[in-house]
Enzyme design. Structure first.
Site, PDB file in Angstrom:
ATOM      1  CG  ASP A   1      -1.891   1.205   1.222  1.00  0.00           C
ATOM      2  OD1 ASP A   1      -2.115   1.749   0.104  1.00  0.00           O
ATOM      3  OD2 ASP A   1      -2.416   1.458   2.390  1.00  0.00           O
TER       4      ASP A   1
ATOM      5  CE  LYS B   1      -0.303   3.362   3.523  1.00  0.00           C
ATOM      6  NZ  LYS B   1      -1.087   4.036   4.514  1.00  0.00           N
TER       7      LYS B   1
ATOM      8  NE  ARG C   1     -11.755   3.051   4.399  1.00  0.00           N
ATOM      9  CZ  ARG C   1     -11.820   4.315   5.169  1.00  0.00           C
ATOM     10  NH1 ARG C   1     -12.648   5.146   5.393  1.00  0.00           N
ATOM     11  NH2 ARG C   1     -10.515   4.091   6.173  1.00  0.00           N
TER      12      ARG C   1
END
Length: 468
Positions: free
Chosen positions: A240, A247, A321
Site C-alpha cells: 500500500d 503515504k 474498504r
C-alpha cells in the site's frame, strides 16, 4: 516437531517442569539444589541439571490470570533454548488442563518460525521429539495444537514476505496449493473474470499496479445441503503506497503487511479443513496492490462497485474498504452465509484508540459480539467493541455519488470506515467487522524489526468451533 503423549518419564532425558508462582514442590523433587533461585513468575525460566546430567528447565506459569497466555511462556522458552535441544525433550504437564496442553503445543510450534525466509543462509530447522507426560487423554489435542501452530506460522510467513514476491497472484497460488493439499475448493478470479462480474472497486484499487488484482474464493463444505454457516472476507492489499494520496516514506516498507486480514482468512479456512470440522465455511479475499502510476485511480473519481453503489474517492489511501466492499457484497449475494465476518488491517485510527492490545470489533449483533469478546480473552487475542452509531453516516455523504470513501475528519476514522463497510452488507443481521491494524503486525520479542504476530487464527477458529 513431533509431539507424543507419554505416561512414564525417562530420568536421562531433558525435562521441562512447570511451576506456578510460589509453588516449587514438584521442582524440588527433581533437583537437589539447597536454595532454589526461582519464583515461578510467568515465563521465568531457570536451568538445572539432574543426577544423570540431563537438563531440567523450570518454567514459571505465574498466577491463574496468566493461564490464557501459557503459549507465550512455552514459545519464549523454546525460542531461547532450542539451539541446545537435541533429539527428545520431555514436559511434565500433569497439572495442566487439556486446553492448556494444547496451548503449550501451539507455543512450542510457533517457536520454530524463522522470520529470515529470504536470507541466503537460513537457520537450521530443528527436528525435536516433544514427549508430554500427562495422566489425562491428550493425544488428540497434541495434534490439534500442532496444526494450529503450523498454520499460524504459515500465515506469518505470508505477512512477513516482501511485496515483490507476495503479489495478488502469489496469494492466489498459495490458496490453490493449500486447497489441493487439504482437500477444499479454491477459485481465483483474474482480470477478465473480475471485469465480467463487475468487481469494479477491486479493479480500481489495483489498476495502477503492474501486478493485477485477484479475488480468491475458498470453500470448505463438508455438510450436506450446501448452506454456508460462516463467510470470512479478508483485505488483501499486498502493498500500500497510499496511491496518489501517497503515504510518507517513514515505515513505508512495512506496508507489505497490509494483507493481514487476508492471511487470517486463508489460514482459518486451511485450518478448518485440516481439523475436518463439521461446518460449511467460505473465504473471500479481495487482493490488489495499491500503487502509483499514470493509470492509478484519483481523488475525485467516482467508481462503481460489485453492489451497484457508486463511490466518490476522497482519499486513495482509504483503499482497503473499497476491496472489502466488493468482497462483502460478493460473499453475501452469492453464498448467503448465516454469519459474515470481515478482517482487515484497515485504519490507523483503531491503533490510536486501542493501541496494540486489541482489535476493534464492530457489529450490531449483541450475541456475536459477546461470544467473540469472550473467546478473545480466552485465547489472548482480544477484541473490543466500538459503536456503529447512525450519527456517523453523514460523514460518508457525497453530492455526486451514493457515498464517499473517506470523511476527511481527524476523529472517528475506524468507525466511519466500519460504517462504509456496513453499506455493502445488504443489511445482514449477523455481520461483524474486525479492524486488526494494531494487532496483526508490530514489535516482537522474536525479531529486531517489526513482524507478523499471527493474530486472528486462534480467535476465529475457536469462534467457528463454538458454532458447531
Amino acid at each position: 516437531m513431533t509431539y507424543k503423549h507419554i505416561q512414564k518419564l525417562d530420568a536421562k532425558t531433558d525435562l521441562i517442569i512447570l511451576c506456578s508462582k510460589g509453588n516449587l514442590n514438584t521442582l524440588k523433587t527433581f533437583v537437589s539444589v539447597e536454595k532454589i533461585d526461582f519464583e515461578g513468575a510467568f515465563s521465568e525460566s531457570q536451568l538445572y541439571y539432574g543426577s544423570n546430567g540431563n537438563r531440567i528447565y523450570a518454567l514459571g506459569l505465574g498466577e491463574p490470570k496468566d493461564a490464557v497466555k501459557i503459549d507465550d511462556a512455552f514459545r519464549k522458552l523454546c525460542f531461547n533454548q532450542k539451539k541446545y535441544w537435541k533429539g527428545t525433550i520431555q514436559i511434565l504437564a500433569d497439572d495442566l488442563t487439556i486446553d492448556q496442553v494444547k496451548k503449550a503445543v501451539v507455543g512450542l510450534e510457533m517457536a520454530t518460525y524463522e522470520i529470515g525466509q529470504f536470507k541466503s543462509k537460513k537457520e537450521k530447522q530443528i527436528n525435536l521429539n516433544i514427549n508430554i507426560f500427562s495422566t489425562k487423554a491428550i493425544s488428540n489435542v497434541l495434534e490439534e495444537g500442532r496444526l494450529i501452530g503450523e498454520t499460524i506460522n504459515r500465515i506469518k510467513a505470508l505477512v512477513d514476505a516482501p511485496a515483490n514476491h507476495k503479489t495478488p497472484k502469489f496469494l492466489g497460488k498459495w490458496a490453490e496449493d493449500s486447497a489441493k493439499t487439504n482437500n477444499y475448493k479454491c477459485a481465483v478470479l483474474h482480470k477478465k473474470e473480475l471485469e465480467m462480474q463487475k468487481f469494479d472497486a477491486v479493479i480500481a484499487v489495483g489498476q495502477g499496479s503492474v501486478n493485477p488484482p485477484v479475488v480468491i474464493v475458498t470453500e470448505y463444505l463438508p455438510k450436506k445441503g450446501g448452506k454456508v454457516d460462516i463467510g470470512l472476507v479478508g483485505k488483501g492489499i499486498t502493498f500500500d503506497t497510499g496511491g496518489l494520496s501517497i503515504k510518507s516514506s517513514t515505515n513505508l516498507h512495512y506496508m507489505k503487511s497490509d494483507m493481514g486480514g487476508a492471511a487470517v482468512v486463508l489460514g482459518v479456512v486451511e485450518l478448518v479443513a485440516k481439523l475436518k470440522l463439521n461446518i460449511n465455511i467460505v473465504g473471500v479475499v479481495a487482493s490488489a496492490e495499491n500503487a502509483v502510476d499514470s493509470n492509478s485511480y484519483r481523488p475525485g473519481d467516482v467508481i462503481n462497485s460489485y453492489s451497484g453503489k457508486t463511490i466518490e474517492i476522497i482519499d486513495t489511501d482509504a483503499e482497503g474498504r473499497l476491496v472489502l466492499a466488493d468482497g462483502l457484497s460478493y460473499m453475501i449475494k452469492k453464498f448467503k452465509p448465516a454469519q459474515v465476518i470481515d478482517l482487515a488491517t484497515l485504519t490507523g485510527s483503531v491503533v490510536q484508540t486501542l493501541g496494540y492490545s486489541a482489535a476493534g470489533m464492530f457489529t450490531n449483533n449483541k450475541k456475536m459480539a459477546q461470544k467473540m469478546s469472550d473467546i478473545g480473552f480466552d485465547v489472548n487475542e482480544r477484541v473490543w467493541q466500538l459503536p456503529l452509531f447512525a450519527d456517523f453516516e453523514d460523514d460518508l455523504h457525497s453530492d455526486i455519488a451514493d457515498l464517499r470513501n473517506f470523511s476527511g475528519k481527524p476523529i472517528g476514522g475506524a468507525i466511519t470506515a466500519a460504517k462504509f463497510l456496513e453499506a455493502f452488507t445488504e443489511s445482514h443481521k449477523n455481520w461483524m467487522h474486525l479492524d486488526i491494524a494494531g494487532v496483526s503486525f508490530g514489535d516482537s520479542a522474536y525479531s529486531k524489526m517489526k513482524g507478523a504476530s499471527g493474530y486472528g487464527v486462534q480467535l476465529i477458529a475457536n469462534y467457528i468451533k463454538s458454532l458447531i
